[in-house]
Design an enzyme around this catalytic site. Structure first.
Site, PDB file in Angstrom:
ATOM      1  N   THR A  35      -0.120   4.817  12.302  1.00 24.70           N
ATOM      2  CA  THR A  35       0.913   3.780  12.379  1.00 24.70           C
ATOM      3  C   THR A  35       1.787   3.784  11.138  1.00 24.70           C
ATOM      4  O   THR A  35       2.888   3.247  11.165  1.00 24.70           O
ATOM      5  CB  THR A  35       0.272   2.381  12.500  1.00 24.70           C
ATOM      6  OG1 THR A  35      -0.814   2.327  11.584  1.00 24.70           O
ATOM      7  CG2 THR A  35      -0.239   2.111  13.903  1.00 24.70           C
ATOM      8  N   ASP A  36       1.294   4.389  10.049  1.00 28.46           N
ATOM      9  CA  ASP A  36       2.046   4.240   8.788  1.00 28.46           C
ATOM     10  C   ASP A  36       3.430   4.869   8.856  1.00 28.46           C
ATOM     11  O   ASP A  36       4.426   4.246   8.497  1.00 28.46           O
ATOM     12  CB  ASP A  36       1.236   4.725   7.560  1.00 28.46           C
ATOM     13  CG  ASP A  36       0.714   6.144   7.639  1.00 28.46           C
ATOM     14  OD1 ASP A  36       0.914   6.831   8.661  1.00 28.46           O
ATOM     15  OD2 ASP A  36       0.098   6.580   6.634  1.00 28.46           O
ATOM     16  N   GLY A 120     -12.274  17.428   3.585  1.00 28.70           N
ATOM     17  CA  GLY A 120     -12.137  17.596   5.035  1.00 28.70           C
ATOM     18  C   GLY A 120     -12.802  16.494   5.843  1.00 28.70           C
ATOM     19  O   GLY A 120     -12.965  16.615   7.044  1.00 28.70           O
ATOM     20  N   ALA A 121     -13.189  15.407   5.192  1.00 31.22           N
ATOM     21  CA  ALA A 121     -13.868  14.323   5.904  1.00 31.22           C
ATOM     22  C   ALA A 121     -12.887  13.253   6.373  1.00 31.22           C
ATOM     23  O   ALA A 121     -13.281  12.273   6.982  1.00 31.22           O
ATOM     24  CB  ALA A 121     -14.932  13.694   5.010  1.00 31.22           C
ATOM     25  N   GLY A 122     -11.612  13.444   6.070  1.00 32.50           N
ATOM     26  CA  GLY A 122     -10.619  12.433   6.458  1.00 32.50           C
ATOM     27  C   GLY A 122     -10.667  11.232   5.533  1.00 32.50           C
ATOM     28  O   GLY A 122     -10.271  10.134   5.901  1.00 32.50           O
ATOM     29  N   SER A 125      -9.069  13.107   0.162  1.00 31.08           N
ATOM     30  CA  SER A 125      -9.306  13.698  -1.152  1.00 31.08           C
ATOM     31  C   SER A 125      -7.977  14.152  -1.776  1.00 31.08           C
ATOM     32  O   SER A 125      -7.806  14.077  -2.998  1.00 31.08           O
ATOM     33  CB  SER A 125     -10.254  14.886  -1.026  1.00 31.08           C
ATOM     34  OG  SER A 125      -9.816  15.763  -0.011  1.00 31.08           O
ATOM     35  N   GLU A 158       3.035  15.623  -0.789  1.00 32.97           N
ATOM     36  CA  GLU A 158       2.549  16.159   0.494  1.00 32.97           C
ATOM     37  C   GLU A 158       3.718  16.711   1.308  1.00 32.97           C
ATOM     38  O   GLU A 158       3.623  17.784   1.897  1.00 32.97           O
ATOM     39  CB  GLU A 158       1.864  15.055   1.314  1.00 32.97           C
ATOM     40  CG  GLU A 158       0.662  14.430   0.667  1.00 32.97           C
ATOM     41  CD  GLU A 158      -0.643  15.159   1.001  1.00 32.97           C
ATOM     42  OE1 GLU A 158      -0.629  16.074   1.842  1.00 32.97           O
ATOM     43  OE2 GLU A 158      -1.669  14.803   0.393  1.00 32.97           O
ATOM     44  N   ASP A 170      -2.598   6.564   2.606  1.00 28.89           N
ATOM     45  CA  ASP A 170      -3.667   7.092   1.753  1.00 28.89           C
ATOM     46  C   ASP A 170      -3.367   6.850   0.275  1.00 28.89           C
ATOM     47  O   ASP A 170      -4.218   6.402  -0.497  1.00 28.89           O
ATOM     48  CB  ASP A 170      -3.858   8.597   1.988  1.00 28.89           C
ATOM     49  CG  ASP A 170      -4.097   8.919   3.456  1.00 28.89           C
ATOM     50  OD1 ASP A 170      -4.312   7.980   4.247  1.00 28.89           O
ATOM     51  OD2 ASP A 170      -4.048  10.111   3.809  1.00 28.89           O
ATOM     52  N   TYR A 220      -0.284  17.466  13.133  1.00 30.71           N
ATOM     53  CA  TYR A 220       0.053  16.161  12.552  1.00 30.71           C
ATOM     54  C   TYR A 220       1.569  15.975  12.583  1.00 30.71           C
ATOM     55  O   TYR A 220       2.078  14.958  13.060  1.00 30.71           O
ATOM     56  CB  TYR A 220      -0.475  16.091  11.113  1.00 30.71           C
ATOM     57  CG  TYR A 220      -0.225  14.757  10.445  1.00 30.71           C
ATOM     58  CD1 TYR A 220      -1.186  13.761  10.466  1.00 30.71           C
ATOM     59  CD2 TYR A 220       0.982  14.483   9.812  1.00 30.71           C
ATOM     60  CE1 TYR A 220      -0.960  12.533   9.870  1.00 30.71           C
ATOM     61  CE2 TYR A 220       1.232  13.267   9.220  1.00 30.71           C
ATOM     62  CZ  TYR A 220       0.250  12.284   9.246  1.00 30.71           C
ATOM     63  OH  TYR A 220       0.501  11.065   8.655  1.00 30.71           O
TER      64      TYR A 220
HETATM   65  C1  GLA Z   1      -3.502  11.007   7.307  1.00 32.59           C
HETATM   66  C2  GLA Z   1      -2.166  10.710   6.635  1.00 32.59           C
HETATM   67  C3  GLA Z   1      -1.859   9.204   6.655  1.00 32.59           C
HETATM   68  C4  GLA Z   1      -2.026   8.616   8.045  1.00 32.59           C
HETATM   69  C5  GLA Z   1      -3.342   9.067   8.666  1.00 32.59           C
HETATM   70  C6  GLA Z   1      -3.476   8.628  10.091  1.00 32.59           C
HETATM   71  O1  GLA Z   1      -4.542  10.472   6.558  1.00 32.59           O
HETATM   72  O2  GLA Z   1      -2.153  11.159   5.326  1.00 32.59           O
HETATM   73  O3  GLA Z   1      -0.565   8.968   6.152  1.00 32.59           O
HETATM   74  O4  GLA Z   1      -0.931   8.942   8.862  1.00 32.59           O
HETATM   75  O5  GLA Z   1      -3.516  10.456   8.614  1.00 32.59           O
HETATM   76  O6  GLA Z   1      -3.501   7.250  10.188  1.00 32.59           O
END
Ligand code: GLA
Length: 377
Positions: A35-36, A120-122, A125, A158, A170, A220
């Site tokens: 959503t960001d 890689g864990a979401g 990092s 990024e 993040d 993504y």
């Molecule tokens: C990654 C991106 C974030 C966000 C999430 C999904 O972590 O870095 O900006 O979009 O995916 O919510």
């Protein structure tokens, strides 16, 4: 947080003398996924693991980095317009270049860094790495950039140096985290609020699927492109401002895939608000139900799940966990689970067993501890 003694020791070995230690955390996200970059809401919190760095200006134009976990070093000139090709070092290079562009009088420096946030864990990092250096350089080179600007520098890194068109969640969470509190950020206005997170009878547990599908960059960005196409046809800046009626009226003019992506996003914006209300009434069962709905949307409509994560969420449901969903960008990484404390031990034993039976690999539970944001140690 990893003990910084070993980083300090390695700094001495590589550069001699001492530097200043900094830390920035990874993050979890209760709800509000993808959503960001759509101007919606997110609900993250910083965790107690992240990236630490020992840094010292060296009065030269050269940056000397030693990545302790990788046992790799790198050297670049701050004036170099290309920078290193190794992605890991490009995060630091990008931060340096963006801080210079923002007017901070950055000079060369020596740094050793490493961390304990699972890769890689979401759990972001990379945002932790960007935020650690953004915070450190702002401090050491007398920058006066506020935390939100530093977070945006991480995000720009990024976009421009790594090629992931991420949102702000993040880096925001890594900079602004507060112990024991989640944050609800309105990504359109940048306003945010802290929500104390201390449920007595529930715990948040991540289950790291330990799979990482090597798809992360382009799928993504493709999701983001779908959202932008629909928003532009609807005549709004971001999907946050697209109503359900507008989306329905566009249905015949957009691809079925774009329609599903947008439907997920509109639903997710609503779910974050539902969770905020439920939290005000300490209604954690409703929070959990919304998490399951998010997973459905992420899996079926947004298509960022994978068999391993779907299995973890199905198992959570079967075992009576209050809420579960994949967390972060998707394509691997963790599920986040809201579990009644009395069920926690049983859930962890059972889910590890069935996951191993099904996929032949071990998944890894991670207890969530909500910690402070980026700081000097
Ligand atoms: C990654 C991106 C974030 C966000 C999430 C999904 O972590 O870095 O900006 O979009 O995916 O919510």
């Amino acid at each position: 947080m990893k003990n910084t003694d070993s980083l300090k020791q390695q700094f001495r070995t590589h550069f001699g003398g001492d530097g200043t230690a900094y830390f920035a955390p990874g993050r979890i996200n209760l709800i509000g996924e993808h959503t960001d970059y759509n101007g919606g809401f997110v609900f993250p919190g910083a965790v107690d693991c992240g990236i630490s760095a020992v840094v010292r200006p060296n009065n030269s134009p050269m940056v000397n980095l030693y990545a302790a976990d990788l046992e790799h070093s790198c050297r670049f000139d701050i004036a170099d317009g290309q920078g290193p090709s190794d992605t890991n070092f490009r995060y630091v290079y990008g931060v340096v270049r963006e801080m210079m562009a923002a007017g901070v009088d950055i000079g060369g420096f020596d740094a050793v860094y490493g961390g304990d946030v699972p890769l890689g864990a979401g759990m972001s990092s990379s945002a932790a790495l960007e935020c650690c250096f953004a915070f450190a350089l702002n401090d050491l080179f007398d920058g006066d950039l506020d935390k939100m600007t530093l977070a945006r520098i991480g995000q720009a890194t990024e976009h421009k140096y790594v090629g992931v068109k991420c949102g702000i969640m993040d880096q925001f969470a890594s900079m602004h985290g507060r112990e024991g509190a989640l944050m609800r950020l309105d990504c359109r206005s940048g306003e945010f609020q802290y929500f104390p997170w201390k449920p007595e009878e529930y715990r948040l547990v991540l289950i790291n699927s330990c799979v990482k599908h090597e798809l992360v960059g382009s799928p993504y960005n493709e999701r983001r492109a779908s959202c932008e196409r629909v928003a532009s046809l609807a005549g709004v800046d971001t999907l946050r401002d697209c109503t359900w009626e507008q989306l329905e009226s566009l249905k015949s003019r957009i691809s079925a895939e774009d329609y599903r992506r947008a439907r997920y996003v509109l639903g997710e914006v609503d779910r974050v608000m539902a969770v905020s209300n439920a939290l005000e009434h300490h209604d954690y069962e409703t929070v959990g139900q919304q998490m399951y709905m998010t997973h459905e949307g992420l899996s079926r409509d947004y298509e960022v799940s994978c068999p391993e994560l779907d299995f973890l969420v199905d198992e959570a449901r079967r075992l009576g966990v209050s809420g579960s969903r994949l967390m972060g960008g998707g394509f691997g990484g963790c599920s986040i689970n809201l579990v009644r404390s009395s069920l926690c031990d049983k859930f962890l034993v059972e889910v590890q067993k069935s996951y191993k039976e099904k996929f032949g690999i071990d998944c890894r539970p991670i207890a969530v501890v909500i910690g402070e944001g980026a700081r000097r140690l």
